[in-house]
Enzyme design. Structure first.
Site, PDB file in Angstrom:
ATOM      1  N   ASP A   1      42.736  30.033  83.320  1.00 43.61           N
ATOM      2  CA  ASP A   1      43.423  31.322  83.404  1.00 43.61           C
ATOM      3  C   ASP A   1      43.265  31.808  84.845  1.00 43.61           C
ATOM      4  OD1 ASP A   1      44.775  33.665  82.907  1.00 43.61           O
ATOM      5  OD2 ASP A   1      43.667  34.176  81.083  1.00 43.61           O
TER       6      ASP A   1
HETATM    7  C1  BGC Z   1      46.515  36.105  81.566  1.00 42.98           C
HETATM    8  C2  BGC Z   1      47.265  34.865  81.142  1.00 42.98           C
HETATM    9  C3  BGC Z   1      48.477  34.676  82.016  1.00 42.98           C
HETATM   10  C4  BGC Z   1      48.037  34.610  83.463  1.00 42.98           C
HETATM   11  C5  BGC Z   1      49.168  34.391  84.437  1.00 42.98           C
HETATM   12  C6  BGC Z   1      46.257  36.165  83.051  1.00 42.98           C
HETATM   13  O1  BGC Z   1      45.877  37.448  83.422  1.00 42.98           O
HETATM   14  O2  BGC Z   1      45.301  36.180  80.863  1.00 42.98           O
HETATM   15  O3  BGC Z   1      47.638  34.969  79.804  1.00 42.98           O
HETATM   16  O4  BGC Z   1      49.173  33.527  81.637  1.00 42.98           O
HETATM   17  O5  BGC Z   1      47.394  35.824  83.803  1.00 42.98           O
HETATM   18  O6  BGC Z   1      49.944  35.518  84.568  1.00 42.98           O
END
Ligand code: BGC
Length: 746
Positions: free
Chosen positions: A280
């Site tokens: 993530d």
């Molecule tokens: C989130 C993810 C997301 C990623 C990219 C993170 O803050 O937890 O679900 O895919 O950002 O935007």
């Protein structure tokens, strides 16, 4: 013949596929990995042999696709996107363009925010109890992802609802591993049908937002495998995602993205996952530890504190701390799904939003919304609203303008823009978005004889006066939730409980429509005539709501999560780490183990406000003839559903299993379900095959699922607490299944 300028994305994509397939075929002499007849793994190995160390390293290091911390994204990134990974053009390996998320093609906030079709929330899709609807939604948003030039969708959120206060519950599939896994798996499959990759996320146990980057989840292996991990395992089996996103939190002391137990052991070894694990955004914390624990790609530069998988990884590979074979494994895991799912053979083109048929896509979203809205109460036949002339008061919830969406990285910017700009918070995880699909206008179109008046609900006394002077009231109440935050409690915010109390006191013929991120409490429930849970209903939410309220569509959603009567009934009456204090590290003890949601309520003999699986219809059903047999080693249940009312409708038949001797984490589990469409007066037969893991207890030492010999009660019901449930008892012999639920010899 009139030819529409807008073609459907699907046919546009097919045209593209054919063009590229021919172009690609010519290259196979010099580039044997472009031979589409070879297996994905073979192709990946062939191209891997040609790659230099630097080319390999490029593939394992991802960039944020929008400006962040004053760092602009790489020039080739798609506008306002989540991620970008440069490919290897000389070898025909395309860039990876990543877009959030499970509700549609999201956009990072900014002047060039992209406008796309939003599905209703993930919880709504789970509430459909219909994998076909989930698949169709996935196919639609995946088609838009391709049209916008993305080949990886960061969708597939299947974190179990352990806490109804989790601000991201709206992105996920609810509290039950079977339902959530099947629904999200079907959505992943739909997305990937566009020859792009979807993720499965957030792996694992990322079940609350407060302190998500610092908290440490405590849970034992068995309980995890029978709850959160089971949901992910089922979604992985159903959807075959090309990638898995590891989460922010720690699990038993170790960050998820450097957790060898989660990544190497459970996901890759036990489940046989062949794709790649991406972190993530901001969830990588090390180089050697993470690479050796199973992280294959660092995401989202400059989110992490350091560029762990850039120069430091090169050094670690050169000096052997990360074996070169492990780097090859990381790259192979990225290449295999790129070949397998068509990312290489059918490259995405530059964004072509003009090719999207937004009208057709809105219809897919509306269908999903209508299948998932849950009618919780309907007394005195107040719904469906009558077509005859009457005075209808519509109150609150921006119903004159549109419907609410959830906040954070999954936010889809709608075609037509925000219907109520300027609501707080305006910045992350905002902006609060109201999709321009007004329930009031959609109601007016369907009920032309009614006189409709709107009051915004800001002043309960004024709203009550209008209610008193009306024949029937439709009151919209909202609960906005978003990523990076949890809600303080389950009460509707901003004094809306008082508004509803005042309005229902003035006019008992009040229909409450809820647009919420998840379960809420309803102190006013006895006074309301009807309640419709409409979740965050997506692009065409106003149409979908009006269709259900007027009976154009018969509601058929059932709750994918328990609605508690109060926070005191939860395993953690007080949410750990709330309110959030930056950088505070703390533990969250999942002492309830696998007894999540209705299982906890059963175990503790608690009476919720509304049970898991609950949902009313404008017709009535009688379920009968439950029979069970073991066929080829698989327990199957069959049953009959009769529509005893006057209109066509869909029933969600649920089969629960309760052991009479064996000891489980809770008295019963959902073991199968089927949604059946039945005409009035007619009957339909249904059947479910039961996954042996739902009859077993996981044994950590042997990594097997063990069914204990004994009697088991199969319950046919329309909710987890259905007073009309019927049951049969079956005897099961002892049996052992491997870690993936495949039979082993006793
Ligand atoms: C989130 C993810 C997301 C990623 C990219 C993170 O803050 O937890 O679900 O895919 O950002 O935007």
């Amino acid at each position: 013949m009139k030819i529409s300028k807008k073609i459907s994305v699907i046919s546009a994509a097919v045209a593209l596929f054919c063009g590229t397939a021919m172009a690609v075929a010519a290259d196979t002499k010099d580039q044997p990995w472009m031979n589409q007849k070879l297996a994905a793994r073979e192709r990946a190995d062939l191209v891997l042999k040609e790659m230099s160390l630097d080319e390999k390293l490029k593939l394992v290091f991802g960039y944020m696709g929008a400006e962040w911390k004053n760092t602009p994204p790489p020039a080739e990134a798609r506008t306002q996107s989540a991620g970008f990974i440069p490919g290897v053009p000389r070898l025909g390996i395309p860039n990876l363009w990543e877009a959030d998320a499970g509700i549609g093609v999201a956009s990072q906030a900014g002047p060039n925010a992209r406008e796309a079709t939003a599905l209703p929330s993930g919880l709504n899709t789970a509430a459909t109890w219909d994998p076909n609807t989930a698949y169709a939604g996935g196919a639609m948003i995946g088609a838009e992802a391709r049209a916008f030039g993305f080949n990886v969708m960061l969708a597939g959120g299947v974190n179990l609802m352990r806490d109804p206060r989790n601000g991201r519950n709206f992105e996920y599939g609810g509290e039950d591993p079977l339902l959530a896994g099947r629904i999200v798996g079907a959505q992943i499959k739909g997305i990937q049908s566009n020859r792009i990759v979807s993720t499965l996320k957030h792996y694992a146990l990322n079940d609350q937002e407060s302190g998500r980057t610092t908290l440490d989840v405590k849970i034992d292996d068995r309980s995890a495998r029978m709850s959160d991990l089971l949901a992910m395992q089922i979604a992985k089996e159903e959807g075959n995602p090309g990638s898995v996103m590891c989460s922010y939190n720690r699990v038993n002391g170790v960050y998820a993205c450097e957790n060898s137990y989660l990544l190497n052991e459970v996901l890759k070894h036990d489940w046989g996952f062949q794709g790649w694990v991406m972190s993530d955004w901001g969830a990588t914390h090390s180089t050697i530890a993470a690479a050796n624990a199973g992280l294959d790609q660092e995401s989202g530069f400059p989110f992490d504190l350091s560029n762990y998988f850039a120069a430091p990884l090169k050094e670690a590979v050169q000096n052997g701390w990360v074996p070169p074979a492990r780097l090859d494994d990381m790259v192979r895991r990225i290449l295999v799904p790129m070949f397998e799912h068509g990312v290489i053979d059918h490259p995405v083109a530059a964004p072509a939003p003009a090719t999207i048929d937004f009208k057709a896509h809105a219809a897919v979203s509306i269908k999903d919304a209508q299948e998932g809205m849950v009618l919780l109460k309907n007394s005195g036949g107040v719904l469906p609203l009558k077509a005859s002339a009457q005075r209808i008061a519509v109150i609150g919830g921006y119903a004159d303008k549109g419907v609410l969406a959830g906040g954070g990285s999954s936010l889809v910017y709608p075609v037509g823009g925000n219907a109520v700009p300027g609501l707080e918070p305006k910045t992350w995880p905002g902006p609060v978005m109201v999709y321009p699909s007004s329930p009031l206008k959609a109601l007016q179109r369907r009920l032309p004889k009614a006189s409709m008046r709107f009051n915004d609900g800001a002043d309960p006394a004024a709203a009550a006066r209008l209610a008193k002077d009306s024949d029937v009231v439709v009151l919209f109440a909202t609960q906005w939730t978003g990523e990076g935050m949890d809600v303080p409690n389950l009460s509707l915010p901003k004094n809306q409980d008082a508004l509803i109390a005042a309005v229902t006191a003035a006019n008992p013929k009040t229909v409450v429509v809820l647009e919420t991120g998840g379960p809420v409490t309803m102190p006013w429930l006895p006074q309301a005539a009807a309640v419709l849970e409409a979740w965050f209903p997506g692009t065409g939410g106003g149409e979908a709501i009006a269709g259900v309220l007027t009976g154009e569509t018969n509601p058929s959603g059932h709750l994918p999560a328990t609605f508690p009567a109060s926070e005191s009934q939860l395993p953690r009456p007080v949410l750990d780490g709330y309110p959030e204090v930056e950088n505070r590290r703390f533990d969250v003890d999942y002492h309830e183990g696998a007894a999540v949601g209705y299982k906890w309520f059963d175990l503790k003999e608690l009476k919720p406000l509304f049970p898991f699986g609950y949902g009313l219809s404008y017709t009535e059903f009688a379920m009968s003839d439950l029979a069970a047999e073991v066929k080829n080693g698989v327990l199957q249940a069959s049953f009959k559903v009769k529509n005893t009312g006057r209109v066509a409708g869909k029933q969600v038949a649920q089969v629960y299993v309760a052991p009479l001797q064996a000891k489980w984490e809770a008295p019963k589990r959902l073991a199968g379900f089927q949604k059946l469409d039945v005409k009035p007066g007619a009957s339909a037969r249904g059947s479910v095959s039961i996954d042996p893991r739902l009859l077993a207890v996981y044994e950590s030492a042997s990594k097997t699922w063990k069914v204990e010999a004994g009697d088991y009660r199969l319950v046919l019901a329309a909710s987890a607490m259905d007073p009309q449930a019927s049951s049969v008892v079956v005897h099961l012999d002892a049996a052992t299944y491997d870690v993936n639920g495949k039979p082993l010899k006793e």
